[in-house]
Design a protein around this motif. Structure first.
Motif, PDB file in Angstrom:
ATOM      1  N   GLU A 193       0.809  -1.218   0.000  1.00 16.16           N
ATOM      2  CA  GLU A 193       0.000   0.000   0.000  1.00 16.16           C
ATOM      3  C   GLU A 193       0.844   1.272   0.000  1.00 16.16           C
ATOM      4  O   GLU A 193       0.348   2.351  -0.298  1.00 16.16           O
ATOM      5  N   HIS A 194       2.132   1.116   0.287  1.00 16.03           N
ATOM      6  CA  HIS A 194       3.019   2.281   0.281  1.00 16.03           C
ATOM      7  C   HIS A 194       3.809   2.390  -1.013  1.00 16.03           C
ATOM      8  O   HIS A 194       4.637   3.299  -1.166  1.00 16.03           O
TER       9      HIS A 194
ATOM     10  N   HIS B  29       8.356   0.953   7.074  1.00 17.15           N
ATOM     11  CA  HIS B  29       8.953   1.943   7.967  1.00 17.15           C
ATOM     12  C   HIS B  29       9.251   3.235   7.203  1.00 17.15           C
ATOM     13  O   HIS B  29       9.642   3.200   6.026  1.00 17.15           O
ATOM     14  N   HIS B  30       9.066   4.340   7.884  1.00 21.37           N
ATOM     15  CA  HIS B  30       9.302   5.660   7.289  1.00 21.37           C
ATOM     16  C   HIS B  30      10.785   5.992   7.368  1.00 21.37           C
ATOM     17  O   HIS B  30      11.212   6.946   8.025  1.00 21.37           O
TER      18      HIS B  30
ATOM     19  N   HIS C 276      11.450   6.327  -0.603  1.00 21.76           N
ATOM     20  CA  HIS C 276      11.772   6.987   0.665  1.00 21.76           C
ATOM     21  C   HIS C 276      11.316   6.178   1.870  1.00 21.76           C
ATOM     22  O   HIS C 276      11.684   6.489   3.001  1.00 21.76           O
ATOM     23  N   LYS C 277      10.512   5.144   1.633  1.00 22.39           N
ATOM     24  CA  LYS C 277      10.125   4.224   2.696  1.00 22.39           C
ATOM     25  C   LYS C 277      10.729   2.860   2.398  1.00 22.39           C
ATOM     26  O   LYS C 277      11.222   2.602   1.303  1.00 22.39           O
TER      27      LYS C 277
END
Length: 797
Positions: free
Chosen positions: A480-481, A690-691, A724-725
């Motif tokens: 989903e990211h 994770h961010h 970026h994640k």
């Protein structure tokens, strides 16, 4: 709409004229009829509430011959109001009208009459007006459109039926006198149709990629009707005087007939008499061979055919090889057999398979071959054993069963239109013989590789999978990211096989990748497999390669016999490193102590005395540039392959019969756990995002300690994706769940041997892959085995 010759017969033709019609008649002009016109037949009094009317658009005349449309629509008329709309008749009359006759079966036969002076441009609008008036007068509002001719699209595209069915009896564009516009109309009909039925297997293979819902319904048979020929004694008068032996044919005599073959047989054996029943169409009767031993008796009523068949010694199918016979599936084949007559046919594809392959019909093409086949058949194909095989086959292909399967699909299609959440189901319990050459169970590496190879050889393949995706455990997707992940844990491709690498390279570009793994031991992250750096970091030493070799030699424990995984590790690196790196990890992974596992489980894990920290040392190490799923999509993109997901093969095996099966699922499940369930280890996956750009210092970190999980994987290392994640996955081994790893214990192998014995004696099924052969394979090994099995299949074929 071009004027067409409707007096032509297609796949289902048997040369018998259709039944007579009763006295009910009605003409409909272009102006609406007055409701008080006093007509004796008022359709508006006929109630039809079950589901829908059927509007059939046909290029065939209802009374010309009794064939596929009559068999199906007569059955349909028992439940529904059926209007059979023929192509127009042109005459000198100036009034356009519809003439309607009610057949004794209940089918309403609609014949448009148009002025012969009508221009081509005016034909379709005039027919549309007539059809609209028919609908208005007969209160037709909820209906199915059933097409036999795509040409009818010209005047029916404005209709709004519940469902559109295209019952494609033949490749009409290949027939003599076909309109140049027919292909374009058929393309439009494919776009409008909800269901497409084909009159044979070859025709199915030609049409299957033109529509998502194509089903093969080859010729069926009314066994009871034709079986009368086995006991009927009285001869028809026009046949009684013909000497024996008699070789009989019934059907339309047209451009599909090999008239040179017929003449050759008659000349080669003047003592044989050829009885030819059926109308002559689209060819000049003067071109037919005329011999004293060839008897043309004309068209016969369907009800009369058994009486003629009873007097034959053998039945023939002397079809020519040309464009008009390329896709035919002659109804007369099972009808001849139901009469108990030996059959000899030319090598028409839908006769060769299944009838020729099952040795129910003899195949011959030349005069010499045909004469030899007829002689042999009349001597041998009358035995009870042959007749028993015939009857067993015919039990499965009755018109009643075919219609029952069709109506299930139609009803489901209607329901799907009223409920967008309902999809057309897979084919119901009875369809036809050999819809596909191969059914492949499982769309992972093994199944997909074999499917692609077979399809490239011209075979038709149906590949099914219980899951909602292809690729098996190698399936990858974007979470989903937007991070590309491996749903079922990390899959890293490596191989020493040039053949495997070059084969897969047909379907993907590669990104160079050498896998590396760290292990969390004593609070440190050290390389695994154990190498020089592992030892130096763990023990605070500074050994070189030669010293490391001596170190391993000094700590290794001598074992007389290497039987278990514990024996393998302890003999190489000693007890302490075994406890630190292997014992805890193995207990979690397998639910067993290494001392209880076969040596093969850990034998493939190397120990190095240099600084090589690559997990694998294979010649070819790379990852599919666009992911595994894209690679599988390319493998299965062949037009001969159909894929069905969310499907248990047992739900469709009978409904969509295939010649052979390739099974890649659990072998114990295939045999209904006859000898008990084979143990497998499974995995549970916990995915996280994770961010942060990076989560851990290596693609995979193993945890051979007290943690419940065995390893953590960070996917961006594997895929090369920039994002970026970052997404990771924790793996938790467990006893229950999807089967991943066969448990290599001696008692399990004994159980598997029993299943293997069953597998080896199961006809037309190939067992391939990790689960079907109860053996752990890497991805490249799955492909290698699949390619080897494909070669066996090809050699056998």
């Amino acid at each position: 709409m071009p004027r067409e010759n409707a007096q032509s017969a297609e796949n289902g033709s048997n040369g018998a004229v259709s039944s007579s019609v009763d006295e009910a008649k009605l003409s409909i002009a272009t102006e609406p009829l007055d409701s008080s016109s006093g007509s004796k037949t008022d359709f508006r009094t006929i109630e039809f509430t079950e589901i829908a009317d059927v509007i059939c658009l046909s290029h065939l005349r209802w009374k010309f011959v009794y064939q596929r449309p009559q068999h199906l629509l007569n059955r349909c008329a028992q439940r529904k109001r059926v209007f059979f709309i023929e192509e127009p008749i042109f005459s000198s009359h100036q009034e356009e009208r519809l003439e309607i006759n009610r057949d004794e079966s209940g089918v309403w036969v609609v014949v448009p009459h148009l002025p012969e002076a009508l221009s081509e441009e005016a034909i379709a609008p005039t027919l549309q007006k007539l059809i609209d008036n028919l609908f208005a007068q007969q209160n037709i509002s909820k209906y199915i459109c059933w097409y036999y001719t795509p040409m009818a699209i010209a005047f029916t595209r404005h209709l709004q039926p519940e469902v559109v069915v295209y019952d494609c009896m033949d490749e009409l564009s290949a027939f003599k006198g076909a309109s140049p516009a027919l292909k374009n109309y058929e393309a439009e009909l494919f776009r409008r149709a909800d269901l497409v039925f084909t009159g044979g297997q070859s025709l199915y293979e030609s049409k299957v990629n033109q529509h998502p819902n194509v089903y093969a319904f080859p010729s069926s048979v009314d066994v009871a009707h034709f079986a009368q020929a086995r006991s009927q004694a009285e001869e028809p008068a026009d046949q009684a005087h013909i000497p024996h032996p008699r070789l009989g044919f019934f059907g339309v005599i047209d451009e599909r007939m090999d008239i040179e073959l017929v003449a050759g047989i008659a000349d080669a054996r003047p003592d044989w008499h050829l009885v030819m029943l059926g109308p002559v169409a689209k060819i000049d009767p003067a071109t037919l061979p005329q011999r004293a031993n060839i008897h043309y008796l004309g068209a016969k009523d369907y009800k009369q055919l058994p009486a003629y068949l009873a007097g034959w010694d053998l039945a023939i199918l002397p079809f020519a090889h040309n464009e008009s016979t390329r896709f035919i599936s002659p109804t007369k084949t099972p009808e001849y057999l139901a009469a108990g007559k030996p059959v000899v046919s030319t090598s028409i594809r839908d006769v060769v398979r299944p009838y020729g392959e099952m040795q129910l019909v003899r195949i011959a093409d030349t005069v010499e071959e045909f004469v030899t086949a007829v002689q042999t058949a009349m001597q041998e194909d009358v035995a009870l054993r042959w007749l028993s095989r015939v009857d067993t086959f015919l039990e499965q292909i009755s018109w009643d069963r075919t219609w029952g399967s069709m109506i299930q699909l139609i009803d489901s299609a209607i329901a799907a239109k009223h409920d967008s959440t309902t999809s057309i189901p897979q084919a119901p319990s009875i369809i036809t013989r050999f819809v596909f050459d191969y059914l492949i169970v499982g769309a992972g590496f093994s199944g997909s590789a074999i499917a692609e190879r077979l399809a490239s050889d011209g075979k038709t393949v149906l590949i099914v999978d219980k899951r909602n995706h292809i690729g098996g455990n190698a399936y990858d997707c974007y979470d989903e990211h937007g991070v590309l992940i491996h749903k079922y844990g990390p899959h890293i491709f490596h191989t020493n096989s040039r053949e495997v690498f070059e084969y897969l390279s047909r379907f993907t570009q590669w990104r160079a990748y050498e896998h590396r793994v760290l292990a969390s031991v004593d609070g440190q992250l050290v390389p695994i497999p154990i190498n020089l750096d592992t030892i130096n970091k763990l023990y605070g030493m500074n050994l070189n390669s030669f010293e490391a070799a001596e170190f391993f030699k000094s700590i290794g424990e001598s074992r007389e016999y290497i039987r278990t995984s514990e024996d393998v590790v302890v003999s190489k690196v000693g007890r302490e490193l075994y406890e630190k790196f292997f014992r805890g990890y193995t207990r979690k992974q397998w639910g067993l102590d290494p001392s209880e596992l076969d040596k093969s489980v850990i034998a493939r894990i190397p120990t190095r005395t240099n600084r090589d920290d690559r997990y694998f040392t294979d010649i070819y190490q790379a990852m599919p540039r666009h992911g595994f799923t894209r690679m599988f999509e390319n493998m299965l993109a062949h037009p001969n392959i159909k894929v069905m997901l969310n499907t248990d093969y047992r739900e469709i095996a009978k409904a969509i019969p295939c010649r052979e099966m390739v099974y890649t699922g659990p072998v114990d499940e295939f045999f209904d756990f006859r000898y008990g369930k084979l143990p497998y280890r499974s995995l549970d996956f916990k995915h996280e995002t994770h961010h942060a750009a990076v989560f851990q210092p290596a693609p995979v970190i193993n945890y051979p300690n007290e943690h419940l999980y065995t390893r953590v994987t960070e996917f961006k290392y594997l895929t090369g994706q920039e994002h970026h994640k970052t997404s990771i996955v924790y793996e938790f081994p467990q006893a229950e769940g999807d089967p991943y790893y066969p448990v290599p214990r001696p008692e399990n192998q004994e159980i598997y041997k029993q299943y293997k014995a069953l597998a080896d004696t199961t006809p037309r099924v190939y067992f391939v892959g990790r689960l079907a052969t109860y053996k752990y394979y890497n991805m490249d090994q799955c492909v290698a085995q699949a390619l080897a099995v494909y070669k066996q299949i090809a050699l056998k074929a």
